[in-house]
Scaffold this motif. Structure first.
Motif, PDB file in Angstrom:
ATOM      1  N   LEU A  44     -74.786  58.235 -88.229  1.00 61.57           N
ATOM      2  CA  LEU A  44     -76.130  57.906 -87.758  1.00 61.57           C
ATOM      3  C   LEU A  44     -76.840  56.978 -88.740  1.00 61.57           C
ATOM      4  O   LEU A  44     -77.459  55.981 -88.343  1.00 61.57           O
ATOM      5  N   ARG A  81     -75.424  53.454 -88.444  1.00 69.73           N
ATOM      6  CA  ARG A  81     -75.876  52.748 -87.232  1.00 69.73           C
ATOM      7  C   ARG A  81     -77.331  52.312 -87.351  1.00 69.73           C
ATOM      8  O   ARG A  81     -77.695  51.205 -86.961  1.00 69.73           O
ATOM      9  N   LEU A  82     -78.167  53.183 -87.893  1.00 69.74           N
ATOM     10  CA  LEU A  82     -79.579  52.850 -88.074  1.00 69.74           C
ATOM     11  C   LEU A  82     -79.739  51.670 -89.034  1.00 69.74           C
ATOM     12  O   LEU A  82     -80.538  50.763 -88.795  1.00 69.74           O
ATOM     13  N   HIS A 124     -70.992  61.143 -81.705  1.00 73.12           N
ATOM     14  CA  HIS A 124     -71.982  60.170 -82.191  1.00 73.12           C
ATOM     15  C   HIS A 124     -72.665  59.457 -81.023  1.00 73.12           C
ATOM     16  O   HIS A 124     -73.891  59.281 -81.023  1.00 73.12           O
ATOM     17  N   ASP A 125     -71.883  59.051 -80.031  1.00 75.58           N
ATOM     18  CA  ASP A 125     -72.458  58.370 -78.858  1.00 75.58           C
ATOM     19  C   ASP A 125     -73.442  59.270 -78.120  1.00 75.58           C
ATOM     20  O   ASP A 125     -74.484  58.811 -77.635  1.00 75.58           O
ATOM     21  N   TRP A 136     -76.604  59.341 -80.231  1.00 74.91           N
ATOM     22  CA  TRP A 136     -77.310  58.062 -80.154  1.00 74.91           C
ATOM     23  C   TRP A 136     -78.016  57.888 -78.814  1.00 74.91           C
ATOM     24  O   TRP A 136     -79.136  57.390 -78.760  1.00 74.91           O
ATOM     25  N   SER A 137     -77.375  58.316 -77.735  1.00 67.08           N
ATOM     26  CA  SER A 137     -77.999  58.181 -76.411  1.00 67.08           C
ATOM     27  C   SER A 137     -79.300  58.980 -76.325  1.00 67.08           C
ATOM     28  O   SER A 137     -80.236  58.605 -75.627  1.00 67.08           O
ATOM     29  N   ASP A 189     -81.911  56.936 -79.161  1.00 61.95           N
ATOM     30  CA  ASP A 189     -82.219  55.513 -79.019  1.00 61.95           C
ATOM     31  C   ASP A 189     -83.596  55.270 -78.398  1.00 61.95           C
ATOM     32  O   ASP A 189     -84.416  54.519 -78.930  1.00 61.95           O
TER      33      ASP A 189
END
Length: 206
Positions: A30, A33-34, A190-191, A194-195, A198
């Motif tokens: 995370l 990605r951020l 992770h996906d 994130w969903s 976001d």
């Protein structure tokens, strides 16, 4: 116009779950990605073993100290208080703070060991509150399969983990935490995280 709307405050994301639910890996993914998206991010894992209290926590988790459950949970809470000023500072600077375990773990583990929620809540009262808490839900059986040896006293106790998972799910329902199935591979988990995050991140920066 309020002060809060003029000043960009940060975000605090807490990731919770039983042992081996993937918290360490998911918080790192995370953060990565951020950062790629241009966010200024800080990460703290609790217990933070680098502090004085953290070293004492490590000692009881490794079986070198024998404390009552009240003392253990006071130490775990105190470990977060040691980092309060730092988290506050990051938040005020508009940073995104990602926490690998936070107050939620004290509640879930404490309740499972017979402590009262009101007492546990009082220990954490005044600490920075997460913008969102994500619960990585995993069965104790899968947790055991992920790490068969070198487990601490909590990780070895399957009955404890069953109870902790149950309490975590109750707390998640009570406080509207995001529950994510953590039994899949790390990228899928992770996906899923994130969903959920976001949209919240987009809205908070407008």
């Amino acid at each position: 116009c309020t002060i809060r709307s003029r000043v960009t405050m940060g975000l605090i994301f807490a990731i919770e779950g039983i042992d081996q639910s993937g918290k360490g890996m998911q918080t790192k993914m995370l953060v990565e990605r951020l950062r790629k998206q241009g966010h200024n991010v800080e990460l703290i894992s609790f217990p933070d073993y680098f502090t004085i209290i953290g070293k004492e926590i490590k000692a009881f988790l490794e079986g070198d100290r024998n404390y009552s459950s009240q003392v253990r949970h006071m130490l775990l809470s105190l470990n977060r208080w040691e980092r309060k000023d730092l988290i506050d500072e990051w938040f005020k600077k508009g940073k995104t703070v990602v926490l690998d375990r936070y107050s939620g773990s004290n509640y879930a583990y404490g309740l499972t060991q017979g402590l009262k929620l009101d007492w546990l809540l009082n220990l954490e009262k005044g600490l920075p509150e997460p913008s969102i808490t994500i619960l990585l839900d995993l069965s104790p059986e899968i947790s055991l399969n992920r790490k068969m040896s070198g487990r601490d006293i909590h990780e070895r106790d399957q009955e404890l983990l069953k109870g902790v998972r149950k309490e975590y799910l109750k707390l998640a329902k009570r406080w509207n935490w995001i529950i994510v199935d953590a039994s899949s591979d790390p990228n899928t988990v992770h996906d899923r995280i994130w969903s959920k995050l976001d949209n919240f991140i987009q809205k908070s920066h407008h």
